[in-house]
Design a protein around this motif. Structure first.
Motif: not given
Length: 522
Positions: A381-393, A413-429
Motif C-alpha cells: 500500500i502507498n502512504t496516500l491510501a494507508a489508514r488502518k490495516i488489520t492483519l490476518g493469521a 501536530l496540533g494535539t496528541s489526540a490529533a496526532l493519534a488520529a493521523s497515524t497509519i494504524e496496524v492492528s493484529e500485528f
C-alpha cells in the motif's frame, strides 16, 4: 439575479437532476450545467432538460416524476399528473418537473389537506441538500462535462408488453439512436425475455427493476451498461452481450446474483445504503489464472460481493472520500491475488483462504483494510491510501511506500489526540511473526537508539511529546521504533532532524515489544 431562491441556477439544476434522472452529477458536470442555466435562463434550461424524455408516454412520465420525488404509491396523484401532462404537453415536462420539485420543497410544514406531504417534503429536501453537497465537492470528480446534445441520446421506457427497441423501430418511442441512450424498466416485470433491445451505436444504459425471486436473461444487443435494482433472491444473466462493459447492482436492492458474466465486464455495487450481497458468477472462469473485475461506487451500506473461481480479482473504488468512504465486504474463496485501485476511499473486509497478495499500491484515497480467514498475505500500500490495516493469521508482510514525502498524508501536530488520529494504524500485528517493510521518499535507514533514550521516550508526558523526542533522537532521514503506552510506534523522519508534518507515523496497536527483524526501512 434570480427572483427567488428556487430560481438560482444551482437549485434549478439540483431539482431537475433529482426529479428527472434521480442522479447527482459530479463536480465538473454540475458546474457546467449551472453555467449553462445561468446563461440560458430557468425556463429554457428546464425545457431542454425535459426534451430528453420526448419518447415517454404521459403515464410513464407521471410514474417517473412521482417516483423520483418519493410520492408513490399514490394512484390518484399519478392519474392526475398524467392528465396534467396531456393538457400542457409533454414538451413542457422539464418545467413540470421543476415546478413539482419546488412545490414539494415548501410542504414540510403544510397543514390541512396538504399535510399528507409533510414527510415526503422533509425527505425530498434532505435529498436535495445531499445531492448539492455531492455535486459541489471537487473530490467527486472533474471529468469532462456532458454538454448534452453532442452525446446524450433519447430516454425510452419499456412497457408491460413485448417491446422491440432498435435504431430501425417504426415508432419513436421504441427507436434508439447512435448517441448515448437511456432505457428504463423501473417497474418489476417490464423487462422480460420477450423484449428485444438493441441500443445501436453510442454508450447506452439499461436501468431495470427485477422482482424478488426473478431469474432473467434478457435479449440485449449494443448495450454498454446495465443497472439493476433487484428484489431479494433475483438473478440476472448477461451471456452473449459482447458490447457490455459494466453491470451494476443499484440502490435499495436485496441479495442478488449476476450470472454468465464475461470476464472482460466490470461488475459492481453502486449507490448502496443497504448490506445486500451480490454473488457474481463469471462465464468461462475455469482456468488456473482467471482475472475478474469488480467495482464499488458511492456505496456506504456494507454490501458484500462474492466472487468464486477467480484467481486474480481487480477491485476499483470510486466516489468515496475520507469523510464518506465506500464500504464493502469482498469474499473471494479462490482468489490468490487481489488488486485494489481507484480514486475512492474504501473500508473493506477481504475474506479468502487462498489470498497471498493484496496490492493496493495504485489506490489514491484512504484504505481501511481488514483481512479475514487469510494467512501469510503480502499487503502492499502507498502512504496516500494507508489508514488502518488489520492483519490476518499467520506471517503477514505489510509494505508501505512513499513515507515522509511531500505528497504523503500529513500527520497532525496540533494535539496528541490529533496526532493519534493521523497515524497509519496496524492492528493484529505479531512481532516475530509478521513483518512491516517501510519505504520512504528519500532513502531512510533504521536508527539505533539506546535503552535510556527509549526509556525517556516511553516516559514522555504525551504521545506528541514522545514522538517529538523520537524525531530528535533518530535524526534526519531515519526511522525509529519506540514504545508509548501499550503500543509500539515507528516514526519515519524526513530530511529535517525534528518532528514535522511531512514525517510519517505508524502505530502497531497492542505491540509491547518490537523485534528488530520484524521491521525494515529503506
Amino acid at each position: 439575479m434570480a427572483q427567488n431562491f428556487f430560481d438560482e441556477p444551482y437549485v434549478v439544476m439540483t431539482i431537475l437532476n433529482r426529479a428527472l434522472t434521480d442522479k447527482s452529477p459530479n463536480y465538473g458536470s454540475f458546474n457546467h450545467q449551472v453555467a449553462l442555466a445561468a446563461e440560458k435562463g430557468v425556463n429554457t434550461t428546464a425545457l431542454e432538460f425535459g426534451a430528453l424524455y420526448a419518447g415517454a408516454t404521459d403515464d410513464q412520465l407521471s410514474t417517473l416524476l412521482l417516483g423520483n420525488l418519493g410520492l408513490l404509491p399514490n394512484p390518484g396523484l399519478q392519474a392526475s399528473l398524467g392528465e396534467y401532462l396531456v393538457s400542457v404537453g409533454k414538451a413542457n415536462v422539464g418545467m413540470v418537473a421543476l415546478q413539482l420539485g419546488q412545490i414539494l420543497s415548501g410542504l414540510e410544514h403544510a397543514t390541512g389537506d396538504l399535510a399528507v406531504f409533510n414527510a415526503a417534503a422533509v425527505a425530498w429536501n434532505k435529498e436535495l441538500v445531499a445531492s448539492y453537497a455531492y455535486s459541489l465537492d471537487p473530490n467527486w470528480g472533474m471529468s469532462a462535462p456532458d454538454t448534452g446534445n453532442e452525446r446524450t441520446g433519447v430516454t425510452l421506457f419499456l412497457t408491460s408488453g413485448d417491446d422491440l427497441l432498435s435504431p430501425t423501430a417504426p415508432e419513436a418511442k421504441f427507436k434508439t439512436t447512435d448517441l448515448n441512450d437511456t432505457i428504463l424498466a423501473t417497474t418489476a416485470g417490464w423487462l422480460s425475455v420477450s423484449d428485444a433491445i438493441d441500443g445501436g451505436a453510442g454508450m447506452d444504459t439499461l436501468t431495470a427493476t427485477l422482482g424478488a425471486g426473478t431469474s432473467l436473461a434478457p435479449l440485449l444487443r449494443n448495450i454498454e451498461k446495465v443497472v439493476i435494482a433487484a428484489g431479494a433472491g433475483a438473478e440476472f444473466g448477461v451471456a452473449g452481450i459482447p458490447s457490455l462493459q459494466q453491470v451494476w447492482l443499484g440502490p435499495s436492492s436485496g441479495d442478488a446474483t449476476f450470472f454468465e458474466v464475461d470476464l472482460a465486464t466490470t461488475v459492481g455495487v453502486q449507490n448502496s445504503s443497504t448490506g445486500s450481497t451480490l454473488t457474481v458468477k463469471f462465464a468461462g472462469a475455469s482456468g488456473p489464472s482467471d482475472t475478474g473485475n469488480i467495482a464499488i461506487a458511492n456505496s456506504r451500506g456494507q454490501s458484500e460481493i462474492v466472487v468464486a473461481a477467480i484467481e486474480t480479482l481487480r477491485v476499483t473504488s470510486t466516489g468515496g472520500n475520507s469523510f464518506q468512504p465506500n464500504h464493502a465486504r469482498i469474499t473471494a474463496p479462490d482468489a490468490q491475488k487481489i488488486i485494489i485501485g481507484g480514486d475512492g476511499a474504501l473500508t473493506a473486509t477481504v475474506t479468502g483462504s487462498h489470498v497471498s497478495v493484496i496490492d493496493a499500491s495504485a489506490l489514491i484515497q484512504g484504505l481501511d483494510l481488514k483481512l479475514s480467514t487469510t494467512s501469510g498475505v503480502a499487503v502492499a500500500i502507498n502512504t496516500l491510501a494507508a489508514r488502518k490495516i488489520t492483519l490476518g493469521a499467520g506471517g503477514d508482510t505489510l509494505a508501505i511506500t512513499g513515507l515522509a514525502s511531500p505528497a504523503a498524508k500529513d500527520i497532525d501536530l496540533g494535539t496528541s489526540a490529533a496526532l493519534a488520529a493521523s497515524t497509519i494504524e496496524v492492528s493484529e500485528f505479531v512481532s516475530g511473526t509478521d513483518v512491516v517493510r517501510l519505504s520512504s521518499y528519500v532513502a531512510t535507514s533504521k536508527a539505533a537508539p539506546g535503552a535510556k533514550e527509549l526509556a525517556s521516550i516511553a516516559s514522555a508526558a504525551s504521545l506528541l511529546d514522545a514522538t517529538a523526542l523520537a524525531a530528535t533522537t533518530a535524526g534526519a532521514n531515519k526511522a525509529i521504533a519506540f514504545r508509548f503506552g501499550a503500543d509500539t510506534y515507528i516514526l519515519v523522519n524526513d530530511s529535517v532532524a525534528a518532528l514535522g508534518a511531512n514525517d510519517s507515523l505508524i502505530k502497531l496497536t497492542g505491540v509491547a515489544a518490537m523485534a528488530d527483524a520484524s521491521w525494515t526501512s529503506a
